[in-house]
Scaffold this motif. Sequence first.
Motif, short mmCIF file in Angstrom:
data_model
loop_
_atom_site.label_atom_id
_atom_site.label_comp_id
_atom_site.label_asym_id
_atom_site.label_seq_id
_atom_site.Cartn_x
_atom_site.Cartn_y
_atom_site.Cartn_z
N ASN A 31 -0.93 -8.08 4.93
CA ASN A 31 -0.90 -6.82 5.69
C ASN A 31 -1.52 -5.67 4.92
O ASN A 31 -2.04 -4.74 5.52
CB ASN A 31 0.52 -6.49 6.13
N THR A 32 -1.46 -5.71 3.61
CA THR A 32 -2.13 -4.68 2.80
C THR A 32 -3.64 -4.77 2.99
O THR A 32 -4.31 -3.75 3.18
CB THR A 32 -1.76 -4.82 1.31
N ARG A 34 -5.14 -5.94 5.59
CA ARG A 34 -5.41 -5.46 6.96
C ARG A 34 -5.40 -3.93 7.01
O ARG A 34 -6.23 -3.32 7.67
CB ARG A 34 -4.38 -6.04 7.92
N TRP A 35 -4.45 -3.33 6.31
CA TRP A 35 -4.35 -1.86 6.26
C TRP A 35 -5.58 -1.27 5.59
O TRP A 35 -6.18 -0.30 6.07
CB TRP A 35 -3.07 -1.44 5.54
N TRP A 36 -5.97 -1.81 4.44
CA TRP A 36 -7.17 -1.33 3.75
C TRP A 36 -8.39 -1.46 4.65
O TRP A 36 -9.24 -0.58 4.68
CB TRP A 36 -7.41 -2.12 2.47
N ARG A 37 -8.47 -2.58 5.38
CA ARG A 37 -9.61 -2.81 6.26
C ARG A 37 -9.65 -1.74 7.35
O ARG A 37 -10.71 -1.20 7.68
CB ARG A 37 -9.51 -4.20 6.88
N GLN A 38 -8.51 -1.41 7.94
CA GLN A 38 -8.42 -0.39 8.98
C GLN A 38 -8.88 0.96 8.44
O GLN A 38 -9.54 1.72 9.14
CB GLN A 38 -6.97 -0.25 9.46
N ARG A 39 -8.53 1.25 7.21
CA ARG A 39 -8.87 2.54 6.61
C ARG A 39 -10.26 2.55 5.98
O ARG A 39 -10.72 3.58 5.49
CB ARG A 39 -7.83 2.90 5.55
N GLU A 41 -11.11 0.98 3.20
CA GLU A 41 -10.94 1.09 1.75
C GLU A 41 -11.05 -0.22 1.01
O GLU A 41 -11.28 -0.24 -0.18
CB GLU A 41 -9.56 1.70 1.44
#
Length: 73
Positions: A31-32, A34-39, A41
């Motif tokens: 999930n980290t 996935r979060w980085w990908r969304q942002r 980063e």
Amino acid sequence: MSALPVSIPDGKDEDLLTLIEAAAILRVPVNTLRWWRQRGEGPQFFKIGRHLLITIGDLRTWIESQKGADAAS
């Protein structure tokens, strides 16, 4: 409980890794990533069908860029 060491597999730069494999190598939760990908980063994944993939070469390049960013700060 300690994490098992996982390193980037020996292979060609164009060999593919899944999101789960990349998370294990980076020692972060899926999930980290996935979060980085969304942002925008994290490492640059791409889709084939419904699967998120990254090449070994792209992951190595991203890791090296993160090392450089730490040295600059």
